[in-house]
Design an enzyme around this catalytic site. Sequence first.
Site, PDB file in Angstrom:
ATOM      1  N   THR A 127       0.809  -1.212   0.000  1.00  0.00           N
ATOM      2  CA  THR A 127       0.000   0.000   0.000  1.00  0.00           C
ATOM      3  C   THR A 127       0.846   1.267   0.000  1.00  0.00           C
ATOM      4  OG1 THR A 127      -1.727  -1.175   1.204  1.00  0.00           O
ATOM      5  CG2 THR A 127      -1.849   1.223   1.206  1.00  0.00           C
ATOM      6  N   PRO A 129       0.482   5.831  -0.234  1.00  0.00           N
ATOM      7  CA  PRO A 129      -0.485   6.899   0.040  1.00  0.00           C
ATOM      8  C   PRO A 129      -1.517   7.075  -1.070  1.00  0.00           C
ATOM      9  CG  PRO A 129       1.705   7.593   0.696  1.00  0.00           C
ATOM     10  CD  PRO A 129       1.867   6.270   0.012  1.00  0.00           C
ATOM     11  N   GLY A 130      -1.139   6.778  -2.331  1.00  0.00           N
ATOM     12  CA  GLY A 130      -2.073   6.946  -3.441  1.00  0.00           C
ATOM     13  C   GLY A 130      -2.490   5.660  -4.109  1.00  0.00           C
ATOM     14  N   ALA A 179       1.006  -4.552 -15.678  1.00  0.00           N
ATOM     15  CA  ALA A 179       1.117  -5.596 -14.657  1.00  0.00           C
ATOM     16  C   ALA A 179       2.435  -6.349 -14.758  1.00  0.00           C
ATOM     17  CB  ALA A 179      -0.049  -6.579 -14.789  1.00  0.00           C
ATOM     18  N   GLN A 243      -4.713 -17.088   0.088  1.00  0.00           N
ATOM     19  CA  GLN A 243      -4.324 -17.539   1.425  1.00  0.00           C
ATOM     20  C   GLN A 243      -4.390 -16.391   2.430  1.00  0.00           C
ATOM     21  OE1 GLN A 243      -1.173 -20.426   1.926  1.00  0.00           O
ATOM     22  NE2 GLN A 243      -0.257 -19.253   3.591  1.00  0.00           N
ATOM     23  N   GLU A 244      -3.970 -15.200   2.011  1.00  0.00           N
ATOM     24  CA  GLU A 244      -4.054 -14.038   2.896  1.00  0.00           C
ATOM     25  C   GLU A 244      -5.509 -13.781   3.298  1.00  0.00           C
ATOM     26  OE1 GLU A 244      -3.386  -9.161   2.766  1.00  0.00           O
ATOM     27  OE2 GLU A 244      -2.396 -10.446   1.283  1.00  0.00           O
ATOM     28  N   GLN A 281     -37.080 -11.699  24.954  1.00  0.00           N
ATOM     29  CA  GLN A 281     -37.180 -12.270  23.615  1.00  0.00           C
ATOM     30  C   GLN A 281     -36.225 -11.599  22.628  1.00  0.00           C
ATOM     31  OE1 GLN A 281     -40.644 -11.584  20.911  1.00  0.00           O
ATOM     32  NE2 GLN A 281     -40.978 -13.794  21.131  1.00  0.00           N
ATOM     33  N   GLN A 338     -24.043  -3.806  21.939  1.00  0.00           N
ATOM     34  CA  GLN A 338     -25.354  -3.247  22.264  1.00  0.00           C
ATOM     35  C   GLN A 338     -25.992  -3.997  23.430  1.00  0.00           C
ATOM     36  OE1 GLN A 338     -26.547  -0.552  20.799  1.00  0.00           O
ATOM     37  NE2 GLN A 338     -28.611  -0.495  21.681  1.00  0.00           N
TER      38      GLN A 338
END
Length: 381
Positions: A127, A129-130, A179, A243-244, A281, A338
């Site tokens: 990853t 910043p852009g 790629a 796998q990740e 309930q 909650q």
Amino acid sequence: MQRDLFEEEHQLFRETVREFLAREVAPHHDQWEKDGIVPREVWKKAGELGMFGFGVPEEFGGAGITDFRYNTVIDEEVMGIGATGLGFSLHNDIMAPYFVDLTNDEQKARWLPGFASGELITAVAMTEPGAGSDLQGIRTTAVREGDHYVVNGQKTFITNGINSDLVVVVAKTDPTAGARGTSLLVVERGMEGFGRGRNLDKVGMHAQDTAELFFENVRVPAANLLGDQEGQGFFQLMRNLPQERLSIAVMAVAVAETVLRATIEYCRSRKAFGSNIGSFQNTRFVLAELDTEVEIARHYVDKCVLALNAGELSAVDAAKAKWWTTELQTKTVDRCLQLHGGYGYMLEYPVAKAWVDSRVQTIYGGTTEIMKEIIGRSFGF
């Protein structure tokens, strides 16, 4: 329903992991949350117990076993005590295939012993910043100069970013090739020009070191290229992403199960209007829905683990597991909070910590939206 994923050896290993976490992690994790990092010594202690590198060949200190059920045991036990600071899943589940499957003999001898012992901590730097979900949009470059690549760029949101010794950096070796112009290079701690920014201040997972990384004319030996030729990085990443994503799904279900069990017990003892709240309930309906969905998710994920072991887990099936379980995790934790009422908003209650730690699950490893896009494209429209 009876769970039949594990054999006796996995259950024995679970006992070892559980004892280790109770002794070395649980008593200290609150302090690590304040420190923003887990001490490296914990990694070495885990390595001594054989908790890393199951697929690493025995000659390099690993177990030589390709069985994701062992990874699953660790992930479930770590999430069971809420130890989100440990970066073990990244090291074992995500990084291991890069260092075991993509390395040559020289690289294996150089890196795998430390990988298995916990002395070399790993990270992957995708990853920027852009560029997040769009991996083809990365701008970090690696220019070949003789026997080195000169790396320049910036990465962010890098798990194990402070502790890591070996960082698999995704870089453009040919910006004009799309790629096919992406390669993976291993940048090592101490290389000149390799810098670490701040330990990022996140909403949750405070004990996990997540950092910015900077590369300024870092000269990386060509011998640190993963794979037998450059330009294969994008395809190497795509091969390992299922796998990740399964790893994230395993942890998502483990968190949901843990929080749900704790909430059921809380509802037995917490009283309102003269009765325990479990007798209402609405409470029973909420818990019934969550229990049903979490159990269904568990069986799907177990099936995915077996498919991965058999080499049959598809990108589409992994995407289904990832988006469904992480959305279920956040829903389960939110509804359980909650049911705790005001106490659920207090960080002294595990459900509150689980609530802030869980939010990122639908983002990293591929957002829910990207997972749905992967599945949707498979229809061939």
